[in-house]
Design an enzyme around this catalytic site. Structure first.
Site, PDB file in Angstrom:
ATOM      1  N   LYS A  14       0.832  -1.218   0.000  1.00 34.35           N
ATOM      2  CA  LYS A  14       0.000   0.000   0.000  1.00 34.35           C
ATOM      3  C   LYS A  14       0.863   1.264   0.000  1.00 34.35           C
ATOM      4  O   LYS A  14       0.658   2.171  -0.808  1.00 34.35           O
ATOM      5  CB  LYS A  14      -0.919   0.021   1.252  1.00 34.35           C
ATOM      6  N   ARG A  89      -9.848   0.743   8.361  1.00 36.94           N
ATOM      7  CA  ARG A  89      -9.474  -0.618   8.747  1.00 36.94           C
ATOM      8  C   ARG A  89     -10.584  -1.328   9.504  1.00 36.94           C
ATOM      9  O   ARG A  89     -10.417  -2.496   9.881  1.00 36.94           O
ATOM     10  CB  ARG A  89      -8.266  -0.544   9.678  1.00 36.94           C
ATOM     11  N   ARG A 128      11.999  -6.533   5.562  1.00 35.51           N
ATOM     12  CA  ARG A 128      12.037  -5.116   5.947  1.00 35.51           C
ATOM     13  C   ARG A 128      12.440  -4.964   7.412  1.00 35.51           C
ATOM     14  O   ARG A 128      13.190  -4.067   7.770  1.00 35.51           O
ATOM     15  CB  ARG A 128      10.683  -4.447   5.702  1.00 35.51           C
ATOM     16  N   ARG A 134      11.874  -1.780  11.788  1.00 38.06           N
ATOM     17  CA  ARG A 134      10.531  -1.344  12.233  1.00 38.06           C
ATOM     18  C   ARG A 134      10.046  -2.327  13.299  1.00 38.06           C
ATOM     19  O   ARG A 134      10.072  -3.541  13.082  1.00 38.06           O
ATOM     20  CB  ARG A 134       9.592  -1.299  11.016  1.00 38.06           C
ATOM     21  N   ARG A 145      -0.699  -9.222  12.971  1.00 40.98           N
ATOM     22  CA  ARG A 145      -1.241  -8.138  12.116  1.00 40.98           C
ATOM     23  C   ARG A 145      -2.095  -8.738  10.997  1.00 40.98           C
ATOM     24  O   ARG A 145      -3.148  -8.209  10.657  1.00 40.98           O
ATOM     25  CB  ARG A 145      -0.091  -7.310  11.524  1.00 40.98           C
TER      26      ARG A 145
HETATM   27  P1  AP5 Z   1       4.705  -1.511   1.879  1.00 38.65           P
HETATM   28  O1  AP5 Z   1       4.500  -0.727   0.643  1.00 38.65           O
HETATM   29  O2  AP5 Z   1       5.197  -0.820   3.098  1.00 38.65           O
HETATM   30  O3  AP5 Z   1       3.367  -2.310   2.230  1.00 38.65           O
HETATM   31  P2  AP5 Z   1       2.171  -1.870   3.142  1.00 38.65           P
HETATM   32  O4  AP5 Z   1       0.977  -2.609   2.654  1.00 38.65           O
HETATM   33  O5  AP5 Z   1       2.090  -0.384   3.228  1.00 38.65           O
HETATM   34  O6  AP5 Z   1       2.705  -2.522   4.497  1.00 38.65           O
HETATM   35  P3  AP5 Z   1       2.761  -1.961   5.966  1.00 38.65           P
HETATM   36  O7  AP5 Z   1       3.539  -2.962   6.761  1.00 38.65           O
HETATM   37  O8  AP5 Z   1       3.236  -0.573   6.026  1.00 38.65           O
HETATM   38  O9  AP5 Z   1       1.229  -2.077   6.281  1.00 38.65           O
HETATM   39  P4  AP5 Z   1       0.499  -2.160   7.603  1.00 38.65           P
HETATM   40  O10 AP5 Z   1      -0.902  -2.097   7.149  1.00 38.65           O
HETATM   41  O11 AP5 Z   1       0.844  -3.310   8.475  1.00 38.65           O
HETATM   42  O12 AP5 Z   1       1.092  -0.924   8.387  1.00 38.65           O
HETATM   43  P5  AP5 Z   1       0.521   0.488   8.780  1.00 38.65           P
HETATM   44  O13 AP5 Z   1       1.658   1.390   8.831  1.00 38.65           O
HETATM   45  O14 AP5 Z   1      -0.676   0.858   7.986  1.00 38.65           O
HETATM   46  O15 AP5 Z   1       5.639  -2.744   1.517  1.00 38.65           O
HETATM   47  C1  AP5 Z   1       6.077  -3.654   2.510  1.00 38.65           C
HETATM   48  C2  AP5 Z   1       7.485  -4.156   2.122  1.00 38.65           C
HETATM   49  O16 AP5 Z   1       7.391  -4.899   0.911  1.00 38.65           O
HETATM   50  C3  AP5 Z   1       8.484  -3.006   1.859  1.00 38.65           C
HETATM   51  O17 AP5 Z   1       9.748  -3.395   2.327  1.00 38.65           O
HETATM   52  C4  AP5 Z   1       8.472  -2.872   0.329  1.00 38.65           C
HETATM   53  O18 AP5 Z   1       9.681  -2.382  -0.170  1.00 38.65           O
HETATM   54  C5  AP5 Z   1       8.225  -4.317  -0.105  1.00 38.65           C
HETATM   55  N1  AP5 Z   1       7.461  -4.397  -1.361  1.00 38.65           N
HETATM   56  C6  AP5 Z   1       6.466  -3.581  -1.792  1.00 38.65           C
HETATM   57  N2  AP5 Z   1       6.000  -3.989  -2.997  1.00 38.65           N
HETATM   58  C7  AP5 Z   1       6.712  -5.098  -3.313  1.00 38.65           C
HETATM   59  C8  AP5 Z   1       6.686  -5.988  -4.432  1.00 38.65           C
HETATM   60  N3  AP5 Z   1       5.854  -5.816  -5.444  1.00 38.65           N
HETATM   61  N4  AP5 Z   1       7.528  -7.040  -4.418  1.00 38.65           N
HETATM   62  C9  AP5 Z   1       8.404  -7.232  -3.372  1.00 38.65           C
HETATM   63  N5  AP5 Z   1       8.485  -6.425  -2.299  1.00 38.65           N
HETATM   64  C10 AP5 Z   1       7.637  -5.370  -2.265  1.00 38.65           C
HETATM   65  O19 AP5 Z   1      -0.025   0.179  10.261  1.00 38.65           O
HETATM   66  C11 AP5 Z   1       0.840  -0.147  11.322  1.00 38.65           C
HETATM   67  C12 AP5 Z   1       0.034  -0.246  12.610  1.00 38.65           C
HETATM   68  O20 AP5 Z   1      -0.557   1.035  12.911  1.00 38.65           O
HETATM   69  C13 AP5 Z   1      -1.155  -1.218  12.588  1.00 38.65           C
HETATM   70  O21 AP5 Z   1      -0.765  -2.539  12.895  1.00 38.65           O
HETATM   71  C14 AP5 Z   1      -2.056  -0.605  13.668  1.00 38.65           C
HETATM   72  O22 AP5 Z   1      -1.601  -0.923  14.958  1.00 38.65           O
HETATM   73  C15 AP5 Z   1      -1.865   0.907  13.463  1.00 38.65           C
HETATM   74  N6  AP5 Z   1      -2.827   1.470  12.505  1.00 38.65           N
HETATM   75  C16 AP5 Z   1      -2.540   2.034  11.294  1.00 38.65           C
HETATM   76  N7  AP5 Z   1      -3.655   2.448  10.700  1.00 38.65           N
HETATM   77  C17 AP5 Z   1      -4.678   2.153  11.537  1.00 38.65           C
HETATM   78  C18 AP5 Z   1      -6.081   2.308  11.448  1.00 38.65           C
HETATM   79  N8  AP5 Z   1      -6.671   2.865  10.362  1.00 38.65           N
HETATM   80  N9  AP5 Z   1      -6.827   1.874  12.487  1.00 38.65           N
HETATM   81  C19 AP5 Z   1      -6.274   1.316  13.588  1.00 38.65           C
HETATM   82  N10 AP5 Z   1      -4.940   1.126  13.722  1.00 38.65           N
HETATM   83  C20 AP5 Z   1      -4.156   1.539  12.699  1.00 38.65           C
END
Ligand code: AP5
Length: 197
Positions: A14, A89, A128, A134, A145
């Protein structure tokens, strides 16, 4: 306005794809994960509370994230639109986003859902975690997660499906291949709606 909800499990790409979308369509990127990590880095009371929840891989309470989103919408209300990354979410967050956008006479255009199997998500996030440190990128938290995503977040796709706004996209391949699929989805969706379908 073009308002895209970029949806998918942790590690589905994402954040990576949101960066490319905002450049192509000149949109504002709103990532609730980034907003929360900035609170953690600044050691605010919200950040201290959120860190415990994030490190456990659970969801931060709806009212906190909704408050952050409302603030961002107000700051950029005259902009060309948004990419929502990691939000909504829960169905409650989706309903609140709808209400908040309605206040500006706006709506979610479409929800693009990146589809990636668990094995690949684990591989990407463990890598990562090793490279960036992280704190929620360790195997135990990653698995939780993904479980939380399946239990609490997947119902959001049914919410948008009912509104005919849910568009699944294969999230396996190179970053550019996936981006092309997303752009095709955005442009196909817009043409379909312009044609009055
Ligand atoms: P990346 O692009 O970072 O993927 P992502 O889907 O954004 O993954 P995240 O880990 O950031 O998502 P998340 O939903 O767990 O975290 P968030 O910060 O929202 O890519 C991931 C990796 O893969 C990178 O190293 C990238 O380089 C690699 N990659 C990308 N594309 C690729 C490809 N095609 N091939 C190979 N590799 C690739 O949330 C974190 C925490 O915050 C949650 O657990 C929760 O506690 C809280 N939180 C956030 N939002 C909310 C909400 N709305 N409500 C409640 N709690 C929330």
């Amino acid at each position: 306005m073009l308002n895209i909800v970029l949806f998918g499990p942790p590690g589905s790409g994402k954040g990576t794809q949101a960066e490319k979308l905002i450049k192509k369509y000149n949109l504002i990127h709103i990532s609730t994960g980034d907003l929360l990590r900035s609170e953690v880095a600044n050691k605010t009371s919200l950040g201290t509370e959120a860190k415990k929840i994030m490190d456990a891989g659970e969801l931060v309470p709806d009212e906190i994230v909704i408050g952050m989103i409302r603030k961002k919408l107000e700051e950029h209300k005259d902009g060309p639109g948004f990419v929502f990354d990691g939000f909504p979410r829960t169905v409650e967050q989706a309903r609140e986003l709808r209400k908040a956008l309605t206040d500006y006479d706006e709506r979610v255009t479409m929800e693009i859902s990146l589809e990636v199997p668990r094995g690949e998500l684990l591989k990407r996030l463990v890598k990562r975690g090793e490279e960036s440190g992280r704190s929620d990128d360790n195997e135990e938290t990653i698995n939780n997660r993904i479980d939380v995503y399946e239990r609490q977040t997947v119902p959001v796709t049914y919410y948008y499906e009912k509104m005919h706004k849910h568009v699944p996209v294969n999230g396996i391949g190179t970053i550019d291949q996936i981006f092309k699929r997303i752009v095709d989805a955005v442009e196909g969706f817009e043409k379909f709606h312009e044609a009055g379908a």
